[in-house]
Design an enzyme around this catalytic site. Structure first.
Site, mmCIF file in Angstrom:
data_model
loop_
_atom_site.group_PDB
_atom_site.id
_atom_site.type_symbol
_atom_site.label_atom_id
_atom_site.label_comp_id
_atom_site.label_asym_id
_atom_site.label_seq_id
_atom_site.Cartn_x
_atom_site.Cartn_y
_atom_site.Cartn_z
ATOM 1 N N CYS A 120 -54.618 91.539 2.321
ATOM 2 C CA CYS A 120 -54.228 92.166 3.554
ATOM 3 C C CYS A 120 -54.244 91.148 4.574
ATOM 4 O O CYS A 120 -54.666 90.206 4.598
ATOM 5 C CB CYS A 120 -55.123 93.324 3.952
ATOM 6 S SG CYS A 120 -54.423 94.408 5.087
ATOM 7 N N CYS A 122 -54.715 92.247 7.970
ATOM 8 C CA CYS A 122 -55.473 92.709 9.167
ATOM 9 C C CYS A 122 -56.362 92.010 9.730
ATOM 10 O O CYS A 122 -56.663 91.515 11.048
ATOM 11 C CB CYS A 122 -55.731 94.105 9.262
ATOM 12 S SG CYS A 122 -57.030 94.445 8.052
ATOM 13 N N CYS A 130 -51.959 95.442 9.749
ATOM 14 C CA CYS A 130 -51.852 94.841 8.279
ATOM 15 C C CYS A 130 -50.543 94.319 7.995
ATOM 16 O O CYS A 130 -50.276 94.258 6.569
ATOM 17 C CB CYS A 130 -52.059 96.080 7.382
ATOM 18 S SG CYS A 130 -53.736 96.780 8.008
ATOM 19 N N LYS A 195 -54.676 105.184 0.189
ATOM 20 C CA LYS A 195 -55.738 104.761 1.191
ATOM 21 C C LYS A 195 -55.267 105.666 2.415
ATOM 22 O O LYS A 195 -54.037 105.662 3.086
ATOM 23 C CB LYS A 195 -55.609 103.335 1.430
ATOM 24 C CG LYS A 195 -56.265 102.669 2.570
ATOM 25 C CD LYS A 195 -56.159 101.315 2.549
ATOM 26 C CE LYS A 195 -57.005 100.765 3.768
ATOM 27 N NZ LYS A 195 -57.068 99.469 3.930
ATOM 28 N N ARG A 205 -64.460 97.595 10.564
ATOM 29 C CA ARG A 205 -63.576 96.820 11.519
ATOM 30 C C ARG A 205 -64.424 95.908 12.506
ATOM 31 O O ARG A 205 -64.069 94.811 12.741
ATOM 32 C CB ARG A 205 -62.694 97.689 12.384
ATOM 33 C CG ARG A 205 -61.748 98.276 11.506
ATOM 34 C CD ARG A 205 -60.811 99.440 12.052
ATOM 35 N NE ARG A 205 -60.008 99.970 10.882
ATOM 36 C CZ ARG A 205 -59.108 101.038 11.270
ATOM 37 N NH1 ARG A 205 -59.132 101.528 12.266
ATOM 38 N NH2 ARG A 205 -58.441 101.648 10.172
ATOM 39 N N ARG A 217 -53.579 102.909 12.591
ATOM 40 C CA ARG A 217 -53.134 102.495 11.111
ATOM 41 C C ARG A 217 -52.023 103.867 10.649
ATOM 42 O O ARG A 217 -51.739 103.736 9.285
ATOM 43 C CB ARG A 217 -54.028 102.202 10.191
ATOM 44 C CG ARG A 217 -54.687 100.797 10.678
ATOM 45 C CD ARG A 217 -55.042 100.073 9.493
ATOM 46 N NE ARG A 217 -56.131 99.123 9.698
ATOM 47 C CZ ARG A 217 -56.104 97.919 10.715
ATOM 48 N NH1 ARG A 217 -55.175 97.681 11.202
ATOM 49 N NH2 ARG A 217 -57.092 97.260 10.535
ATOM 50 N N LYS A 248 -59.212 105.943 -1.435
ATOM 51 C CA LYS A 248 -60.212 105.243 -0.423
ATOM 52 C C LYS A 248 -59.873 106.182 0.729
ATOM 53 O O LYS A 248 -58.939 106.342 1.185
ATOM 54 C CB LYS A 248 -59.776 103.966 -0.173
ATOM 55 C CG LYS A 248 -60.429 103.177 0.859
ATOM 56 C CD LYS A 248 -60.024 101.799 1.120
ATOM 57 C CE LYS A 248 -60.755 101.036 2.437
ATOM 58 N NZ LYS A 248 -60.307 100.029 3.101
HETATM 59 C C1 PBG Z 1 -58.025 96.126 5.288
HETATM 60 C C2 PBG Z 1 -59.152 96.824 4.621
HETATM 61 C C3 PBG Z 1 -59.918 97.984 5.510
HETATM 62 C C4 PBG Z 1 -61.042 98.370 4.483
HETATM 63 C C5 PBG Z 1 -60.761 97.555 3.326
HETATM 64 N N1 PBG Z 1 -59.737 96.988 3.187
HETATM 65 C C6 PBG Z 1 -59.941 98.415 7.015
HETATM 66 C C7 PBG Z 1 -58.757 99.246 7.545
HETATM 67 O O1 PBG Z 1 -57.803 99.389 6.457
HETATM 68 O O2 PBG Z 1 -58.878 99.457 8.613
HETATM 69 C C8 PBG Z 1 -61.947 99.473 4.750
HETATM 70 C C9 PBG Z 1 -63.320 99.187 4.098
HETATM 71 C C10 PBG Z 1 -64.433 100.076 4.810
HETATM 72 O O3 PBG Z 1 -64.094 100.720 5.629
HETATM 73 O O4 PBG Z 1 -65.528 99.620 4.207
HETATM 74 N N2 PBG Z 1 -56.866 96.801 5.484
#
Ligand code: PBG
Length: 323
Positions: A120, A122, A130, A195, A205, A217, A248
């Protein structure tokens, strides 16, 4: 079957009988432990909203990973926090970037441990989104090439599997193409297919230093209200070449995990995310919940819903519980 001929309690009388008819189980082979890697030496920072989880420098990460392997952990997923961020997130595909160095060190020093990388931008972009921006919009197609470059650099460093988490359209296909063109046709893609734009990512974060600078997002991650859309996302990723489909967060989305299990034959992964971890930890710290039992029951529920693989910050604790 009617009472009194049928008495369900007959099969609950003692642990021997209960375990004989138990329908769901899991072992360490089903768990993936997320780890955060930062620049520097000798760094081990505890993440305040995730007690027991740390940011590690590469040297400390290797030490930690040896302990994890000895404790029974089979697999980790890496998140990198780079020294410098810029508008395109160029450290994400740097040859000696933070994740690339971490992967090389782990593959050399901790053989046998499966190393997955999160793909990713981000954590690498100055604005925390992202993908690359055009004004305030996250540009889909221009981002694909950058994600593909990042995934290729992870494979070159020795990653066993890549896991795109950005939610751009078409990224699984772009990553599959670049890996295949470069001789990495055997590296699987675990796609964060479904997701959601979830408030349960809050603590992550902080851990990954990846909060978006403006906005949120919701223009790329899914609306928590949607279920049918999950089928379309998963079908696209499968057609583009995903090897594993991920949902997720996990516990607020057990219905989605269950639905994907019914509709697809690919392995299903579920990410028990940072906020799910933090909530249990906080309640346990107050003495309001029995942490061990709640953790075990949580992971069991995710398996029962249909997940084959679970990414969880409790993997280390579960190694102790299962042993
Ligand atoms: C990156 C990413 C995120 C998570 C995993 N990969 C954060 C987001 O999308 O803001 C979250 C994982 C977690 O909360 O344990 N894009």
């Amino acid at each position: 079957m009617m009472f009194p001929e049928y008495r369900p309690r007959r099969l609950r009388r003692n642990e021997e009988i209960r375990s004989m008819v138990r329908e769901t189980s899991f072992g360490m082979e089903h768990l993936i432990y997320p780890l955060f890697v930062v620049p520097g030496r000798d760094v081990q920072n505890e993440i305040s909203a995730m007690p027991g989880c740390y940011q590690f420098s590469v040297d400390k990460l290797v030490e930690e990973a040896k302990g994890l392997r000895d404790a029974g952990i089979k697999s980790v997923i890496l998140f990198g926090i780079p020294e410098e961020k810029d508008a395109t997130g160029s450290q994400a595909w740097a040859k000696s970037g933070i994740v690339q160095r971490a992967v090389e060190a782990l593959k050399k020093e901790v053989p046998g441990l499966i190393v997955v990388t999160d793909v990713c931008l981000c954590e690498y972009t100055s604005h925390g989104h992202c993908g690359v921006l055009s004004g305030k919009d996250v540009e889909n197609d221009a981002t694909l090439e950058l994600l593909a470059k990042a995934a290729l650099s992870h494979a070159r460093a020795g990653a066993d599997m890549v896991a795109p988490s950005d939610m751009m359209d078409g990224r699984v296909g772009a990553i599959r193409d670049i890996l295949d063109e470069n001789g990495y046709e055997n590296i699987p893609i675990m796609a964060y297919s479904v997701k959601y734009a979830s408030a349960f990512y809050g603590p992550f974060r902080e851990a990954a230093e990846s909060a978006p600078e403006f906005g949120d997002r919701r223009s790329y991650q899914m609306d928590p209200a949607n279920k049918r859309e999950a089928l379309r996302e998963a079908a696209l990723d499968m057609e583009e070449g995903a090897d594993i489909l991920m949902v997720k967060p996990a516990m607020p989305y057990l219905d989605i995990i269950h639905m994907l299990r019914q509709e697809f034959t690919l392995p299903i992964a579920a990410y028990h995310v940072s906020g799910e971890y933090a909530a249990i930890k906080a309640a346990a710290a107050q003495g309001w919940l029995d942490e061990e039992r709640v953790v075990y029951e949580s992971i069991l529920s995710i398996r029962r819903a249909g997940a084959d693989i679970i990414l969880t910050y409790f993997a280390k604790a579960l190694a102790k519980i299962l042993a």
